[in-house]
Design a protein around this motif. Structure first.
Motif, mmCIF file in Angstrom:
data_model
loop_
_atom_site.group_PDB
_atom_site.id
_atom_site.type_symbol
_atom_site.label_atom_id
_atom_site.label_comp_id
_atom_site.label_asym_id
_atom_site.label_seq_id
_atom_site.Cartn_x
_atom_site.Cartn_y
_atom_site.Cartn_z
ATOM 1 N N VAL A 64 0.864 -1.176 0.000
ATOM 2 C CA VAL A 64 0.000 0.000 0.000
ATOM 3 C C VAL A 64 0.902 1.228 0.000
ATOM 4 O O VAL A 64 1.739 1.391 0.887
ATOM 5 C CB VAL A 64 -0.934 0.016 1.222
ATOM 6 C CG1 VAL A 64 -1.740 1.317 1.267
ATOM 7 C CG2 VAL A 64 -1.875 -1.184 1.187
ATOM 8 N N ALA A 65 0.762 2.078 -1.025
ATOM 9 C CA ALA A 65 1.632 3.239 -1.208
ATOM 10 C C ALA A 65 0.864 4.513 -0.878
ATOM 11 O O ALA A 65 -0.215 4.759 -1.429
ATOM 12 C CB ALA A 65 2.153 3.288 -2.647
ATOM 13 N N LEU A 66 1.440 5.335 0.006
ATOM 14 C CA LEU A 66 0.782 6.541 0.510
ATOM 15 C C LEU A 66 1.647 7.760 0.236
ATOM 16 O O LEU A 66 2.785 7.843 0.711
ATOM 17 C CB LEU A 66 0.543 6.412 2.017
ATOM 18 C CG LEU A 66 -0.320 5.227 2.464
ATOM 19 C CD1 LEU A 66 -0.243 5.069 3.977
ATOM 20 C CD2 LEU A 66 -1.768 5.430 2.018
ATOM 21 N N PHE A 92 3.781 -1.458 3.701
ATOM 22 C CA PHE A 92 3.368 -0.073 3.516
ATOM 23 C C PHE A 92 4.581 0.747 3.081
ATOM 24 O O PHE A 92 5.661 0.633 3.652
ATOM 25 C CB PHE A 92 2.766 0.501 4.800
ATOM 26 C CG PHE A 92 1.329 0.105 4.994
ATOM 27 C CD1 PHE A 92 0.304 1.002 4.735
ATOM 28 C CD2 PHE A 92 0.993 -1.182 5.404
ATOM 29 C CE1 PHE A 92 -1.016 0.634 4.885
ATOM 30 C CE2 PHE A 92 -0.324 -1.557 5.560
ATOM 31 C CZ PHE A 92 -1.336 -0.646 5.301
ATOM 32 N N LEU A 93 4.353 1.568 2.054
ATOM 33 C CA LEU A 93 5.353 2.492 1.521
ATOM 34 C C LEU A 93 4.778 3.894 1.668
ATOM 35 O O LEU A 93 3.708 4.187 1.126
ATOM 36 C CB LEU A 93 5.630 2.168 0.052
ATOM 37 C CG LEU A 93 6.322 3.231 -0.796
ATOM 38 C CD1 LEU A 93 7.716 3.532 -0.278
ATOM 39 C CD2 LEU A 93 6.368 2.785 -2.263
ATOM 40 N N ALA A 140 1.779 5.714 7.445
ATOM 41 C CA ALA A 140 2.262 4.335 7.450
ATOM 42 C C ALA A 140 2.817 3.945 8.818
ATOM 43 O O ALA A 140 2.548 2.851 9.334
ATOM 44 C CB ALA A 140 3.322 4.151 6.362
ATOM 45 N N LEU A 141 3.601 4.835 9.425
ATOM 46 C CA LEU A 141 4.141 4.575 10.765
ATOM 47 C C LEU A 141 3.022 4.430 11.792
ATOM 48 O O LEU A 141 3.031 3.511 12.620
ATOM 49 C CB LEU A 141 5.060 5.721 11.177
ATOM 50 C CG LEU A 141 6.541 5.603 10.871
ATOM 51 C CD1 LEU A 141 7.230 6.940 11.108
ATOM 52 C CD2 LEU A 141 7.179 4.522 11.733
ATOM 53 N N LEU A 189 7.804 -2.121 6.293
ATOM 54 C CA LEU A 189 7.591 -0.679 6.242
ATOM 55 C C LEU A 189 8.746 -0.029 5.492
ATOM 56 O O LEU A 189 9.915 -0.259 5.818
ATOM 57 C CB LEU A 189 7.527 -0.148 7.673
ATOM 58 C CG LEU A 189 6.942 1.222 7.962
ATOM 59 C CD1 LEU A 189 5.499 1.317 7.483
ATOM 60 C CD2 LEU A 189 7.018 1.491 9.472
ATOM 61 N N VAL A 190 8.414 0.757 4.465
ATOM 62 C CA VAL A 190 9.417 1.563 3.765
ATOM 63 C C VAL A 190 9.000 3.025 3.887
ATOM 64 O O VAL A 190 7.881 3.399 3.522
ATOM 65 C CB VAL A 190 9.550 1.174 2.287
ATOM 66 C CG1 VAL A 190 10.543 2.109 1.578
ATOM 67 C CG2 VAL A 190 10.015 -0.266 2.146
ATOM 68 N N LEU A 191 9.905 3.849 4.386
ATOM 69 C CA LEU A 191 9.648 5.263 4.612
ATOM 70 C C LEU A 191 10.595 6.090 3.750
ATOM 71 O O LEU A 191 11.800 5.833 3.735
ATOM 72 C CB LEU A 191 9.859 5.610 6.087
ATOM 73 C CG LEU A 191 9.109 4.718 7.092
ATOM 74 C CD1 LEU A 191 9.580 5.012 8.503
ATOM 75 C CD2 LEU A 191 7.612 4.933 6.966
#
Length: 284
Positions: A55-57, A122-123, A132-133, A146-148
């Motif tokens: 899921v990209a935000l 989540f990206l 995402a966090l 998790l990718v930030l």
């Protein structure tokens, strides 16, 4: 009545331009409207069926279209669900619950349910990284990794640039272009990203960004993250102190893959390939 736009006509102009960008999506995709407790949520889904779901935000003022320069790389090996956030440009419901409330984690839980995804990676970039966090901390059982990318909520928020942006806002299109140039300092200048930059300028002619303070995640809270984490920070981010953010995340999660680009700002290049490698290895 809209809450995120200055006028209904402005909202229509932004959405028309957004729709035109979406038409140029470079890989096969599916457009979905998902029902959530906040209202209808728009998503563009790309990538092989059965590939690890992500899921990209995007951040404040962003839309699914802002993934256009990187979606071909991401969708080669990942099933990417690029979601328009509530209260932002795009085609998701115009609603803005308080950032400190559980509303966004509940919304993302509904998004996963509507997509029939028990769990997903989540990206998130900028404010999308904050969402995402927040979701990973509130609903860890639904997050595989998790990718930030230059996330908000970890490093100190810089105040001086906000004052400059407020001053520039009095000068119309020139001021918006000057503000974007500050934010994009050190960023790439390829045609795809320039097109997104022009869309951003057109958006902020009509769009009212969020002004509420963004809640910070202290080191103690970050230690509670229960998923593999990769984070990309630009040392010259004018909005956020990302040196501070990288140090905090390394302290909280010594096992995290934390990368600090010394020559980059808020618009950070070169993260997509590393993200694909990380998420495939994380078994998301």
């Amino acid at each position: 009545m809209t809450t995120s736009y200055r006028t209904a006509e402005g909202a229509k102009a932004v959405r028309q331009r957004y729709d035109a960008l979406i038409e140029d999506w470079p890989v096969p995709s599916e457009r979905r409207t998902l029902e959530t407790r906040l209202g209808a949520t728009f998503a563009v889904v790309s990538g092989p069926v059965g590939a690890p779901p992500v899921v990209a935000l995007q951040g404040s003022g962003g839309t699914a279209a802002h993934w256009l320069p990187d979606i071909a790389t991401l969708a080669e090996h990942l099933r990417v669900h690029a979601v328009d956030a509530p209260g932002e440009p795009g085609r998701t419901v115009d609603a803005r619950p308080p950032l400190g409330s559980p509303a966004y984690a509940e919304w993302l839980e509904d998004v996963l349910d509507a997509l029939e995804l028990p769990r997903a990676a989540f990206l998130g970039t900028s404010l999308g990284g904050w969402w995402a966090l927040d979701h990973a901390l509130r609903r860890p059982e639904r997050v595989t990794a998790l990718v930030l990318v230059n996330p908000a909520g970890i490093g100190r928020r810089r105040v001086a640039p906000l004052l400059k942006f407020a001053a520039y806002s009095r000068f119309g299109a020139w001021g918006r272009r000057r503000s974007l140039a500050m934010v994009a300092k050190g960023g790439p200048a390829d045609p795809g990203r320039r097109a997104i930059g022009e869309f951003t300028l057109a958006t902020f002619e009509h769009f009212k960004p969020r002004l509420e303070p963004i809640p910070a995640f202290p080191v103690e809270r970050l230690r509670e993250l229960a998923t593999p984490v990769q984070a990309h920070f630009g040392a010259h981010d004018v909005l956020l102190d990302q040196r501070d953010a990288a140090a905090k995340l390394r302290e909280a999660r010594p096992d995290a893959d934390v990368r600090l680009a010394e020559d980059a700002g808020h618009f950070l290049p070169g993260w997509a390939e590393a993200t694909v490698e990380f998420l495939r290895g994380a078994g998301s």
